[in-house]
Design a protein around this motif. Sequence first.
Motif, PDB file in Angstrom:
ATOM      1  N   THR A 141       0.844  -1.202   0.000  1.00  0.00           N
ATOM      2  CA  THR A 141       0.000   0.000   0.000  1.00  0.00           C
ATOM      3  C   THR A 141       0.878   1.251   0.000  1.00  0.00           C
ATOM      4  O   THR A 141       2.088   1.186   0.255  1.00  0.00           O
ATOM      5  CB  THR A 141      -0.924   0.033   1.227  1.00  0.00           C
ATOM      6  OG1 THR A 141      -0.118   0.192   2.407  1.00  0.00           O
ATOM      7  CG2 THR A 141      -1.779  -1.214   1.328  1.00  0.00           C
ATOM      8  N   GLU A 142       0.246   2.389  -0.255  1.00  0.00           N
ATOM      9  CA  GLU A 142       0.970   3.662  -0.229  1.00  0.00           C
ATOM     10  C   GLU A 142       1.574   3.936   1.136  1.00  0.00           C
ATOM     11  O   GLU A 142       2.611   4.590   1.241  1.00  0.00           O
ATOM     12  CB  GLU A 142       0.039   4.803  -0.626  1.00  0.00           C
ATOM     13  CG  GLU A 142      -0.379   4.754  -2.075  1.00  0.00           C
ATOM     14  CD  GLU A 142      -1.365   5.862  -2.442  1.00  0.00           C
ATOM     15  OE1 GLU A 142      -1.737   6.663  -1.558  1.00  0.00           O
ATOM     16  OE2 GLU A 142      -1.771   5.903  -3.606  1.00  0.00           O
ATOM     17  N   SER A 143       0.953   3.430   2.197  1.00  0.00           N
ATOM     18  CA  SER A 143       1.476   3.653   3.554  1.00  0.00           C
ATOM     19  C   SER A 143       2.482   2.590   3.977  1.00  0.00           C
ATOM     20  O   SER A 143       2.944   2.588   5.112  1.00  0.00           O
ATOM     21  CB  SER A 143       0.321   3.725   4.560  1.00  0.00           C
ATOM     22  OG  SER A 143      -0.429   2.539   4.536  1.00  0.00           O
ATOM     23  N   GLY A 144       2.831   1.665   3.065  1.00  0.00           N
ATOM     24  CA  GLY A 144       3.885   0.694   3.345  1.00  0.00           C
ATOM     25  C   GLY A 144       3.430  -0.648   3.872  1.00  0.00           C
ATOM     26  O   GLY A 144       4.258  -1.491   4.203  1.00  0.00           O
ATOM     27  N   ASN A 145       2.131  -0.872   3.972  1.00  0.00           N
ATOM     28  CA  ASN A 145       1.622  -2.167   4.438  1.00  0.00           C
ATOM     29  C   ASN A 145       1.618  -3.173   3.282  1.00  0.00           C
ATOM     30  O   ASN A 145       1.463  -2.792   2.122  1.00  0.00           O
ATOM     31  CB  ASN A 145       0.204  -2.012   4.992  1.00  0.00           C
ATOM     32  CG  ASN A 145       0.173  -1.111   6.201  1.00  0.00           C
ATOM     33  OD1 ASN A 145       0.933  -1.294   7.135  1.00  0.00           O
ATOM     34  ND2 ASN A 145      -0.702  -0.120   6.177  1.00  0.00           N
ATOM     35  N   PHE A 146       1.758  -4.442   3.622  1.00  0.00           N
ATOM     36  CA  PHE A 146       1.779  -5.504   2.620  1.00  0.00           C
ATOM     37  C   PHE A 146       0.525  -6.358   2.731  1.00  0.00           C
ATOM     38  O   PHE A 146      -0.013  -6.553   3.810  1.00  0.00           O
ATOM     39  CB  PHE A 146       3.006  -6.405   2.816  1.00  0.00           C
ATOM     40  CG  PHE A 146       4.297  -5.666   2.685  1.00  0.00           C
ATOM     41  CD1 PHE A 146       4.811  -5.359   1.441  1.00  0.00           C
ATOM     42  CD2 PHE A 146       4.996  -5.256   3.813  1.00  0.00           C
ATOM     43  CE1 PHE A 146       6.003  -4.664   1.312  1.00  0.00           C
ATOM     44  CE2 PHE A 146       6.179  -4.567   3.705  1.00  0.00           C
ATOM     45  CZ  PHE A 146       6.683  -4.265   2.451  1.00  0.00           C
ATOM     46  N   PHE A 147       0.074  -6.858   1.574  1.00  0.00           N
ATOM     47  CA  PHE A 147      -1.047  -7.784   1.583  1.00  0.00           C
ATOM     48  C   PHE A 147      -0.965  -8.724   0.396  1.00  0.00           C
ATOM     49  O   PHE A 147      -0.307  -8.440  -0.604  1.00  0.00           O
ATOM     50  CB  PHE A 147      -2.399  -7.052   1.616  1.00  0.00           C
ATOM     51  CG  PHE A 147      -2.750  -6.254   0.383  1.00  0.00           C
ATOM     52  CD1 PHE A 147      -3.504  -6.817  -0.637  1.00  0.00           C
ATOM     53  CD2 PHE A 147      -2.359  -4.939   0.256  1.00  0.00           C
ATOM     54  CE1 PHE A 147      -3.863  -6.080  -1.757  1.00  0.00           C
ATOM     55  CE2 PHE A 147      -2.705  -4.192  -0.853  1.00  0.00           C
ATOM     56  CZ  PHE A 147      -3.460  -4.765  -1.865  1.00  0.00           C
ATOM     57  N   LEU A 148      -1.635  -9.855   0.551  1.00  0.00           N
ATOM     58  CA  LEU A 148      -1.671 -10.876  -0.485  1.00  0.00           C
ATOM     59  C   LEU A 148      -3.097 -10.980  -1.010  1.00  0.00           C
ATOM     60  O   LEU A 148      -4.038 -11.194  -0.236  1.00  0.00           O
ATOM     61  CB  LEU A 148      -1.229 -12.227   0.090  1.00  0.00           C
ATOM     62  CG  LEU A 148      -0.881 -13.311  -0.915  1.00  0.00           C
ATOM     63  CD1 LEU A 148       0.330 -12.924  -1.746  1.00  0.00           C
ATOM     64  CD2 LEU A 148      -0.629 -14.627  -0.195  1.00  0.00           C
ATOM     65  N   TYR A 149      -3.244 -10.777  -2.313  1.00  0.00           N
ATOM     66  CA  TYR A 149      -4.526 -10.976  -2.982  1.00  0.00           C
ATOM     67  C   TYR A 149      -4.508 -12.388  -3.546  1.00  0.00           C
ATOM     68  O   TYR A 149      -3.530 -12.791  -4.187  1.00  0.00           O
ATOM     69  CB  TYR A 149      -4.706  -9.965  -4.118  1.00  0.00           C
ATOM     70  CG  TYR A 149      -5.838 -10.319  -5.048  1.00  0.00           C
ATOM     71  CD1 TYR A 149      -7.137  -9.957  -4.747  1.00  0.00           C
ATOM     72  CD2 TYR A 149      -5.609 -11.027  -6.215  1.00  0.00           C
ATOM     73  CE1 TYR A 149      -8.186 -10.285  -5.593  1.00  0.00           C
ATOM     74  CE2 TYR A 149      -6.642 -11.365  -7.073  1.00  0.00           C
ATOM     75  CZ  TYR A 149      -7.932 -10.985  -6.751  1.00  0.00           C
ATOM     76  OH  TYR A 149      -8.962 -11.331  -7.591  1.00  0.00           O
ATOM     77  N   THR A 150      -5.563 -13.166  -3.294  1.00  0.00           N
ATOM     78  CA  THR A 150      -5.641 -14.535  -3.789  1.00  0.00           C
ATOM     79  C   THR A 150      -6.968 -14.754  -4.502  1.00  0.00           C
ATOM     80  O   THR A 150      -7.991 -14.176  -4.134  1.00  0.00           O
ATOM     81  CB  THR A 150      -5.504 -15.545  -2.639  1.00  0.00           C
ATOM     82  OG1 THR A 150      -6.485 -15.256  -1.628  1.00  0.00           O
ATOM     83  CG2 THR A 150      -4.115 -15.493  -2.017  1.00  0.00           C
TER      84      THR A 150
END
Length: 77
Positions: free
Chosen positions: A39-48
Amino acid sequence: MQKIICKKTYDTDTSTLLKKVTHGFYGAKDGWEERLYQTESGNFFLYTNGGEDSKYPKENITRMSAEKKNAWLKANA
């Protein structure tokens, strides 16, 4: 796709795609994909997402710590 988790918004349209992994071919009932975003704020995520017989029969977003992100990248190098 957009999902709010713990009052933080995770959105595939506004985040940066870091890596995409696919298994199977497009349209296969057992095929699936994982996409790692930041994300723009530096958080990570996984889309599945995947076919009806895959391990991801519904699209979803899962937040990831930096440690889990690094492990995922290493496992999918």
